[in-house]
Design a protein around this motif. Structure first.
Motif, PDB file in Angstrom:
ATOM      1  N   VAL A 110     -12.707   7.507   6.396  1.00  0.00           N
ATOM      2  CA  VAL A 110     -11.887   8.272   5.424  1.00  0.00           C
ATOM      3  C   VAL A 110     -10.676   7.881   5.987  1.00  0.00           C
ATOM      4  O   VAL A 110      -9.652   7.820   4.969  1.00  0.00           O
ATOM      5  N   ASP A 111     -10.084   7.914   7.027  1.00  0.00           N
ATOM      6  CA  ASP A 111      -8.817   7.817   7.518  1.00  0.00           C
ATOM      7  C   ASP A 111      -8.255   6.384   6.914  1.00  0.00           C
ATOM      8  O   ASP A 111      -7.269   6.122   6.484  1.00  0.00           O
ATOM      9  N   ASP A 112      -9.180   5.185   7.062  1.00  0.00           N
ATOM     10  CA  ASP A 112      -8.767   3.995   6.678  1.00  0.00           C
ATOM     11  C   ASP A 112      -8.513   4.142   5.113  1.00  0.00           C
ATOM     12  O   ASP A 112      -7.417   3.610   4.621  1.00  0.00           O
ATOM     13  N   TYR A 113      -9.390   4.705   4.226  1.00  0.00           N
ATOM     14  CA  TYR A 113      -9.197   4.834   2.946  1.00  0.00           C
ATOM     15  C   TYR A 113      -7.748   5.689   2.403  1.00  0.00           C
ATOM     16  O   TYR A 113      -7.203   4.981   1.731  1.00  0.00           O
ATOM     17  N   PHE A 114      -7.637   6.584   3.282  1.00  0.00           N
ATOM     18  CA  PHE A 114      -6.375   7.171   2.961  1.00  0.00           C
ATOM     19  C   PHE A 114      -5.121   6.526   3.265  1.00  0.00           C
ATOM     20  O   PHE A 114      -3.983   6.474   2.644  1.00  0.00           O
ATOM     21  N   THR A 115      -5.204   5.619   4.308  1.00  0.00           N
ATOM     22  CA  THR A 115      -4.044   4.700   4.818  1.00  0.00           C
ATOM     23  C   THR A 115      -3.793   3.674   3.711  1.00  0.00           C
ATOM     24  O   THR A 115      -2.773   3.587   3.177  1.00  0.00           O
ATOM     25  N   GLN A 116      -5.257   3.393   3.136  1.00  0.00           N
ATOM     26  CA  GLN A 116      -4.672   2.125   2.066  1.00  0.00           C
ATOM     27  C   GLN A 116      -4.313   2.860   0.979  1.00  0.00           C
ATOM     28  O   GLN A 116      -3.326   2.134   0.081  1.00  0.00           O
ATOM     29  N   ILE A 117      -4.654   4.117   0.420  1.00  0.00           N
ATOM     30  CA  ILE A 117      -4.204   4.808  -0.558  1.00  0.00           C
ATOM     31  C   ILE A 117      -2.737   4.818  -0.645  1.00  0.00           C
ATOM     32  O   ILE A 117      -1.789   4.246  -1.319  1.00  0.00           O
ATOM     33  N   ARG A 118      -2.180   5.412   0.748  1.00  0.00           N
ATOM     34  CA  ARG A 118      -0.811   5.420   0.914  1.00  0.00           C
ATOM     35  C   ARG A 118      -0.125   4.259   0.916  1.00  0.00           C
ATOM     36  O   ARG A 118       1.010   4.026   0.068  1.00  0.00           O
ATOM     37  N   HIS A 119      -0.736   3.308   1.643  1.00  0.00           N
ATOM     38  CA  HIS A 119      -0.085   1.809   1.550  1.00  0.00           C
ATOM     39  C   HIS A 119       0.204   1.408  -0.070  1.00  0.00           C
ATOM     40  O   HIS A 119       1.266   0.932  -0.391  1.00  0.00           O
ATOM     41  N   TYR A 120      -0.807   1.286  -0.442  1.00  0.00           N
ATOM     42  CA  TYR A 120      -0.674   0.529  -1.911  1.00  0.00           C
ATOM     43  C   TYR A 120       0.072   1.481  -2.885  1.00  0.00           C
ATOM     44  O   TYR A 120       1.010   0.815  -3.799  1.00  0.00           O
ATOM     45  N   LEU A 121       0.020   2.752  -2.938  1.00  0.00           N
ATOM     46  CA  LEU A 121       0.987   3.454  -3.708  1.00  0.00           C
ATOM     47  C   LEU A 121       2.398   3.485  -3.283  1.00  0.00           C
ATOM     48  O   LEU A 121       3.361   3.674  -3.956  1.00  0.00           O
ATOM     49  N   THR A 122       2.685   2.998  -2.013  1.00  0.00           N
ATOM     50  CA  THR A 122       4.103   2.919  -1.612  1.00  0.00           C
ATOM     51  C   THR A 122       4.541   1.614  -1.893  1.00  0.00           C
ATOM     52  O   THR A 122       6.108   1.588  -2.386  1.00  0.00           O
ATOM     53  N   ILE A 123       4.034   0.482  -1.863  1.00  0.00           N
ATOM     54  CA  ILE A 123       4.363  -0.799  -1.870  1.00  0.00           C
ATOM     55  C   ILE A 123       4.232  -1.328  -3.561  1.00  0.00           C
ATOM     56  O   ILE A 123       5.134  -1.988  -4.086  1.00  0.00           O
ATOM     57  N   ILE A 124       3.785  -0.630  -4.556  1.00  0.00           N
ATOM     58  CA  ILE A 124       3.430  -1.023  -5.935  1.00  0.00           C
ATOM     59  C   ILE A 124       4.869  -0.980  -6.547  1.00  0.00           C
ATOM     60  O   ILE A 124       5.507   0.079  -6.386  1.00  0.00           O
ATOM     61  N   LYS A 125       5.022  -1.811  -7.432  1.00  0.00           N
ATOM     62  CA  LYS A 125       6.414  -1.792  -8.162  1.00  0.00           C
ATOM     63  C   LYS A 125       6.087  -1.344  -9.505  1.00  0.00           C
ATOM     64  O   LYS A 125       4.967  -1.393 -10.245  1.00  0.00           O
ATOM     65  N   THR A 126       6.703  -0.439 -10.129  1.00  0.00           N
ATOM     66  CA  THR A 126       6.432   0.100 -11.433  1.00  0.00           C
ATOM     67  C   THR A 126       7.869  -0.296 -12.476  1.00  0.00           C
ATOM     68  O   THR A 126       8.844  -1.146 -12.009  1.00  0.00           O
TER      69      THR A 126
END
Length: 185
Positions: A163-179
């Motif tokens: 679960v912690d890995d999943y939450f980290t992945q969500i935060r990581h991708y939502l932070t680096i993604i360009k809009t």
């Protein structure tokens, strides 16, 4: 077998309802998101604690966060009473084909979140329904072929992922993604 048929009927009605709605979708990253909806499955105290930490970390970044948990066990319903940022619903708040009908869920779906994040590691139809019908600009959840119509960004769970890995992945991708709003011109 009976649950499988009920779920298939639920998916049929979800697709039918989705076809009649037109919510403007666009990619939203974590830095630009102001209003965030979080949905999750609540199986016990450890799940609640992890979700609470995730929500608190978002709130520390001055995000307005509303969390909605699907409580599977009737015994847990009395333990987790709704708080200011947290609401809950359970199996008794579902139709015969697993569609959530509780007023809290209807209000949550109608809210105009910038991001909707499904923190559940498992596929739960009521949460899939909420994601599919949500008015959120961008919906984030677990990757599977079946989830393509319900999420705009999906995280592929590896077998050993916690679960912690999943939450980290969500935060990581939502932070680096360009809009479109933050791309250089």
């Amino acid at each position: 077998m009976f649950k499988y048929i009920r779920r298939k009927i639920g998916l049929y009605y979800l697709r039918k309802e989705q076809a009649t709605t037109d919510h403007g979708r666009r990619m939203v990253n974590l830095p630009e998101a102001r209003h965030i909806g979080v949905i999750y499955t609540l199986d016990g105290v450890p799940d609640y604690d992890k979700v609470s930490q995730f929500v608190a970390s978002l709130q520390q970044e001055h995000k307005e966060v509303k969390a909605l948990g699907f409580v599977k066990s009737k015994a847990l319903i009395e333990r987790f009473l709704p708080k200011l940022s947290y609401d809950f619903f359970s199996g008794r708040d579902l139709t015969w084909f697993y569609k959530p009908i509780h007023e809290t869920v209807k209000d949550f779906i109608a809210r105009d979140f910038d991001l909707l994040i499904n923190l559940s590691l498992e596929d739960t139809f009521p949460l899939k329904y909420i994601s599919g019908m949500s008015h959120a600009l961008c919906r984030v959840g677990r990757y599977s072929e079946e989830n393509l119509p319900y999420y705009d960004l999906m995280i592929d769970l590896k077998p050993a992922m916690t679960v912690d890995d999943y939450f980290t992945q969500i935060r990581h991708y939502l932070t680096i993604i360009k809009t479109n709003e933050n791309r250089p011109k």
